[in-house]
Design a protein around this motif. Structure first.
Motif, PDB file in Angstrom:
ATOM      1  N   ALA A  67     -33.840  -9.242 -12.039  1.00 50.39           N
ATOM      2  CA  ALA A  67     -34.425 -10.247 -12.934  1.00 50.39           C
ATOM      3  C   ALA A  67     -33.344 -11.012 -13.683  1.00 50.39           C
ATOM      4  O   ALA A  67     -33.413 -12.243 -13.815  1.00 50.39           O
ATOM      5  N   LYS A  68     -32.325 -10.311 -14.156  1.00 50.30           N
ATOM      6  CA  LYS A  68     -31.240 -10.969 -14.881  1.00 50.30           C
ATOM      7  C   LYS A  68     -30.504 -11.956 -13.986  1.00 50.30           C
ATOM      8  O   LYS A  68     -30.190 -13.075 -14.385  1.00 50.30           O
ATOM      9  N   TYR A 142     -36.652  -1.412 -15.134  1.00 44.76           N
ATOM     10  CA  TYR A 142     -37.426  -2.550 -14.661  1.00 44.76           C
ATOM     11  C   TYR A 142     -38.031  -3.285 -15.848  1.00 44.76           C
ATOM     12  O   TYR A 142     -38.063  -2.783 -16.974  1.00 44.76           O
ATOM     13  N   GLN A 143     -38.516  -4.488 -15.593  1.00 38.50           N
ATOM     14  CA  GLN A 143     -39.166  -5.268 -16.631  1.00 38.50           C
ATOM     15  C   GLN A 143     -40.298  -6.084 -16.027  1.00 38.50           C
ATOM     16  O   GLN A 143     -40.332  -6.334 -14.820  1.00 38.50           O
ATOM     17  N   GLN A 149     -42.987 -15.834 -10.892  1.00 39.51           N
ATOM     18  CA  GLN A 149     -41.597 -15.407 -10.742  1.00 39.51           C
ATOM     19  C   GLN A 149     -41.450 -14.422  -9.583  1.00 39.51           C
ATOM     20  O   GLN A 149     -40.469 -14.482  -8.827  1.00 39.51           O
ATOM     21  N   ALA A 150     -42.410 -13.513  -9.442  1.00 46.70           N
ATOM     22  CA  ALA A 150     -42.378 -12.573  -8.318  1.00 46.70           C
ATOM     23  C   ALA A 150     -42.446 -13.330  -6.987  1.00 46.70           C
ATOM     24  O   ALA A 150     -41.721 -13.002  -6.042  1.00 46.70           O
ATOM     25  N   GLN A 151     -43.313 -14.325  -6.910  1.00 44.51           N
ATOM     26  CA  GLN A 151     -43.413 -15.129  -5.696  1.00 44.51           C
ATOM     27  C   GLN A 151     -42.105 -15.847  -5.408  1.00 44.51           C
ATOM     28  O   GLN A 151     -41.638 -15.887  -4.258  1.00 44.51           O
ATOM     29  N   ALA A 152     -41.509 -16.436  -6.444  1.00 41.73           N
ATOM     30  CA  ALA A 152     -40.268 -17.186  -6.259  1.00 41.73           C
ATOM     31  C   ALA A 152     -39.149 -16.286  -5.748  1.00 41.73           C
ATOM     32  O   ALA A 152     -38.344 -16.700  -4.898  1.00 41.73           O
ATOM     33  N   ILE A 153     -39.106 -15.054  -6.234  1.00 40.64           N
ATOM     34  CA  ILE A 153     -38.065 -14.121  -5.790  1.00 40.64           C
ATOM     35  C   ILE A 153     -38.308 -13.681  -4.350  1.00 40.64           C
ATOM     36  O   ILE A 153     -37.418 -13.757  -3.499  1.00 40.64           O
ATOM     37  N   VAL A 154     -39.523 -13.204  -4.058  1.00 41.58           N
ATOM     38  CA  VAL A 154     -39.804 -12.650  -2.733  1.00 41.58           C
ATOM     39  C   VAL A 154     -39.765 -13.742  -1.655  1.00 41.58           C
ATOM     40  O   VAL A 154     -39.016 -13.636  -0.669  1.00 41.58           O
ATOM     41  N   PHE A 155     -40.559 -14.791  -1.836  1.00 39.56           N
ATOM     42  CA  PHE A 155     -40.596 -15.833  -0.819  1.00 39.56           C
ATOM     43  C   PHE A 155     -39.273 -16.593  -0.746  1.00 39.56           C
ATOM     44  O   PHE A 155     -38.846 -17.018   0.329  1.00 39.56           O
TER      45      PHE A 155
END
Length: 230
Positions: A67-68, A142-143, A149-155
């Motif tokens: 995340a950081k 974890y946070q 944000q999860a979508q942006a990271i994974v995809f």
């Protein structure tokens, strides 16, 4: 339990009043209130499933280092650190104290989605246990993050890896829907210091990965560490 009491229970639950408090207020048994709330939650979940609507998000998590790096800091400023692994967890509420959970293990420096688990169904206790076990190997913990944000990271990590010639883990089709619709636009920076950095894992085909990178970005345009195979 009469219809007026049922409506009052639903109204109080919407205000996050506990079943025990509701029972005391209405002069009912806690077991009666709990059974009614559970039945209503299951009916709602079934209705949504029939229309193709995903259950509501309970929470999305990312290991703190991931995340950081990707969300809150310029990843280039952390280029001296070794390791580009991150874990995203997405949990949806499927009923009263019931959850459906998927995890996504990412190499956001190079290979994209290395592994994925789920959807798995848990009660509240097993759900919390699964979260703790999932992040056991991430010392910074974890946070909570947003679904977007999860979508942006994974995809985003998957798209970056595809640009290098790597496909996501074979089980991704099973967990993809859990993330919801994706607009295909990620502004996050992947790779390390603006270029792919491959760190060899014990089950990787090292030569195949290096050959793929040489074809996609060219010799000398990527970094790597390790070089052993099993």
């Amino acid at each position: 339990m009469n219809p007026e009491e049922q409506q009052e229970i639903l109204k109080l639950r919407a205000l996050n009043v506990t079943p025990k408090q509701i029972a005391r207020k209405l002069g009912l048994k806690v077991s009666e209130v709990t059974a009614f709330i559970k039945e209503q939650a299951e009916q709602t979940a079934r209705a949504k499933a029939q229309t193709g609507e995903l259950p509501p998000i309970d929470k999305c998590l990312a290991d703190t280092r991931c995340a950081k790096r990707l969300l809150f800091e310029d990843s280039d400023s952390l280029q001296n650190e070794i390791g580009g692994l991150g874990l995203i967890l997405v949990a949806r509420t499927t009923g009263y104290n019931r959850y459906s959970v998927c995890t996504y293990l990412l190499d956001y420096w190079c290979l994209g989605l290395k592994d994925t688990i789920g959807p798995r169904d848990f009660n509240s206790n097993k759900y919390l246990e699964f979260v703790q076990n999932s992040y056991m190997n991430f010392p910074q913990g974890y946070q909570e993050i947003t679904l977007e944000q999860a979508q942006a990271i994974v995809f985003g990590a998957i798209d970056y890896a595809k640009s290098l010639g790597f496909s996501p883990h074979r089980d991704f089709e099973q967990s993809r829907t859990h993330l919801g619709e994706w607009n295909g636009e990620s502004q996050l920076k992947f790779g390390r210091a603006g270029r792919p950095f491959y760190i060899s894992g014990p089950y990787d085909n090292f030569q195949r990965v290096i050959s793929t990178l040489e074809k996609s970005v060219g010799v000398g345009n990527f970094d790597y560490f390790g070089g052993f195979e099993v």
